[in-house]
Design a protein around this motif. Structure first.
Motif, mmCIF file in Angstrom:
data_model
loop_
_atom_site.group_PDB
_atom_site.id
_atom_site.type_symbol
_atom_site.label_atom_id
_atom_site.label_comp_id
_atom_site.label_asym_id
_atom_site.label_seq_id
_atom_site.Cartn_x
_atom_site.Cartn_y
_atom_site.Cartn_z
ATOM 1 N N ARG A 1 0.818 -1.211 0.000
ATOM 2 C CA ARG A 1 0.000 0.000 0.000
ATOM 3 C C ARG A 1 0.856 1.267 0.000
ATOM 4 O O ARG A 1 1.005 1.970 0.990
ATOM 5 N N LEU A 2 1.417 1.542 -1.171
ATOM 6 C CA LEU A 2 2.213 2.743 -1.413
ATOM 7 C C LEU A 2 1.275 3.933 -1.587
ATOM 8 O O LEU A 2 0.357 3.889 -2.394
ATOM 9 N N ASP A 3 1.524 5.003 -0.815
ATOM 10 C CA ASP A 3 0.661 6.187 -0.924
ATOM 11 C C ASP A 3 0.806 6.875 -2.273
ATOM 12 O O ASP A 3 -0.188 7.272 -2.883
ATOM 13 N N GLY A 4 2.040 7.051 -2.729
ATOM 14 C CA GLY A 4 2.235 7.708 -4.007
ATOM 15 C C GLY A 4 3.622 8.286 -4.141
ATOM 16 O O GLY A 4 4.510 8.029 -3.325
ATOM 17 N N ALA A 5 3.793 9.111 -5.193
ATOM 18 C CA ALA A 5 5.102 9.666 -5.518
ATOM 19 C C ALA A 5 5.040 11.179 -5.588
ATOM 20 O O ALA A 5 4.062 11.757 -6.073
ATOM 21 N N VAL A 6 6.103 11.801 -5.095
ATOM 22 C CA VAL A 6 6.338 13.232 -5.280
ATOM 23 C C VAL A 6 7.439 13.356 -6.321
ATOM 24 O O VAL A 6 8.490 12.721 -6.192
ATOM 25 N N ILE A 7 7.207 14.150 -7.353
ATOM 26 C CA ILE A 7 8.153 14.273 -8.462
ATOM 27 C C ILE A 7 8.787 15.662 -8.429
ATOM 28 O O ILE A 7 8.083 16.666 -8.360
ATOM 29 N N ILE A 8 10.125 15.694 -8.495
ATOM 30 C CA ILE A 8 10.875 16.935 -8.384
ATOM 31 C C ILE A 8 11.401 17.349 -9.762
ATOM 32 O O ILE A 8 11.913 16.517 -10.516
ATOM 33 N N THR A 9 11.277 18.641 -10.064
ATOM 34 C CA THR A 9 11.800 19.164 -11.324
ATOM 35 C C THR A 9 12.362 20.558 -11.106
ATOM 36 O O THR A 9 12.214 21.138 -10.032
ATOM 37 N N THR A 10 13.030 21.073 -12.108
ATOM 38 C CA THR A 10 13.392 22.481 -12.173
ATOM 39 C C THR A 10 12.617 23.091 -13.337
ATOM 40 O O THR A 10 12.017 22.357 -14.129
ATOM 41 N N PRO A 11 12.590 24.418 -13.486
ATOM 42 C CA PRO A 11 11.640 25.036 -14.424
ATOM 43 C C PRO A 11 11.929 24.829 -15.904
ATOM 44 O O PRO A 11 11.006 24.919 -16.731
ATOM 45 N N GLN A 12 13.187 24.578 -16.283
ATOM 46 C CA GLN A 12 13.526 24.581 -17.704
ATOM 47 C C GLN A 12 13.053 23.327 -18.418
ATOM 48 O O GLN A 12 12.909 22.261 -17.821
ATOM 49 N N GLU A 13 12.863 23.448 -19.716
ATOM 50 C CA GLU A 13 12.292 22.368 -20.519
ATOM 51 C C GLU A 13 13.162 21.114 -20.513
ATOM 52 O O GLU A 13 12.640 20.001 -20.561
#
Length: 350
Positions: free
Chosen positions: A221-233
């Motif tokens: 029972r995995l709650d979910g994922a947080v995904i990290i990014t920076t603003p550039q394409e």
């Protein structure tokens, strides 16, 4: 099993060992027997072990260098500010374990319940691993072993392959199966105890470590994922792949964090975009893909300094714009976990 031929139907398919592409494959007889499709017994073992962990969160990124481990560490720090909340941070970035440094735990050792052994360039751990290393606790492992204690005074524990290395400069040169085995052992054999949150810091991309973590945690029972990014394409391109990965393996997406969003000059307070959002940044991407944007964390040089010192930026600069952004994001993650009831998934191992 040996190298998979092109067009392989997969061990879980009804055509396994029987399809045209299976002819001549050295694994044909094994696949046709059905033995290759047998579920990994560790899945049920980990499911049982994780019953004492209320919430399990993956932290992902498509690209390296976007501040994923920094966010994982501060998510753990922020959650643990409530002394009644038990938190653990698991670092499964096998080849680049930076969590010990960020958490101020370089030089700590784990694996006290078993034996660390080395074969050439490979470290491994036999039998049962120790409890995670807890912050601001000078642990006497021999006493801990004798007493059988599962709880240490602090409420934030950490486990990383970095604790198994004799030097932080040691290279871990492993192929997929060894990485999979280490992650399996972390989840199954570490004495996690009763936890409110288990934060899993992953390497960038969508590779062996991610498949292993999802395979073992989905049944638990995995709650979910947080995904990290920076603003550039150039970062968003890989984040879209990460989002697609989550959809394919049925991992709920808690939301996206845009890291290093803007830089605010500490003197004139003027904002500068160090990484210009040429395609609209994470905000536009999240709108297009209909997933939540949890928040934007401004670029602050003090974050890097705090990480190098192994200290919490939330404590070092509690009134800063970045710290306030972190706290807002952490609150949204807590709200998601409070309202979200994870479903048990049954995935075929890859």
């Amino acid at each position: 099993m040996e190298e998979v031929p092109q067009g392989c139907p997969g061990t879980g398919s009804a055509q396994a060992g029987r399809g045209a592409s299976c002819q001549g494959c050295p694994n044909q007889r094994l696949c046709a027997s059905g033995a290759g499709a047998a579920p990994d017994p560790a899945i049920e073992e980990i499911k049982e072990k994780m019953k004492t962990v209320k919430h399990k969160i993956l932290v992902l990124s498509g690209k390296g260098g976007v501040g994923k481990s920094t966010f994982s560490a501060h998510l753990a720090h922020g959650l643990a500010e409530d002394e009644n909340t038990q938190v653990a941070l698991l670092d499964i970035d096998i080849c680049g374990p930076s969590i010990p440094k960020i958490m101020g735990l370089e030089g700590e050792q784990a694996c006290a319940l078993g034996h660390v052994f080395r074969t050439d360039t490979v470290w491994a751990c036999s039998t049962v691993l120790s409890p995670p290393v807890y912050l601001s606790a000078s642990i006497d492992w021999a006493t801990l072993l004798d007493s059988g204690t599962q709880f240490v005074e602090d409420n934030l524990g950490v486990m990383s392959v970095g604790f198994l290395l004799s030097s932080p400069d040691d290279a871990v040169i492993w192929r997929g199966p060894k990485k999979n085995g280490m992650i399996k052992q972390f989840l199954r054999d570490v004495d996690w105890g009763e936890l409110d949150y288990l934060i899993v810091d992953t390497p960038p991309g969508t590779s062996d470590e991610h498949l292993s973590a999802v395979q073992y945690l989905s049944a638990a029972r995995l709650d979910g994922a947080v995904i990290i990014t920076t603003p550039q394409e150039v970062s968003l391109q890989d984040v879209r792949k990460e989002i697609n990965f989550c959809h394919k393996v049925k991992v709920p997406i808690i939301g996206v964090v845009e890291n290093m969003s803007v830089f605010v000059c500490p003197k004139c307070k003027k904002e500068s975009q160090i990484f210009p959002p040429t395609t609209g940044g994470a905000e536009v991407m999240c709108q297009d893909l209909k997933i939540p944007l949890l928040g934007k964390v401004p670029l602050d040089p003090h974050i890097g300094k705090s990480c190098d010192k192994g200290q919490s930026f939330l404590t070092d600069a509690p009134a800063s714009a970045a710290a306030l952004a972190y706290r807002s994001i952490i609150q949204r993650i807590q709200e998601f976990c409070g309202h979200h009831q994870p479903k048990e998934e049954h995935l075929v191992g890859s």
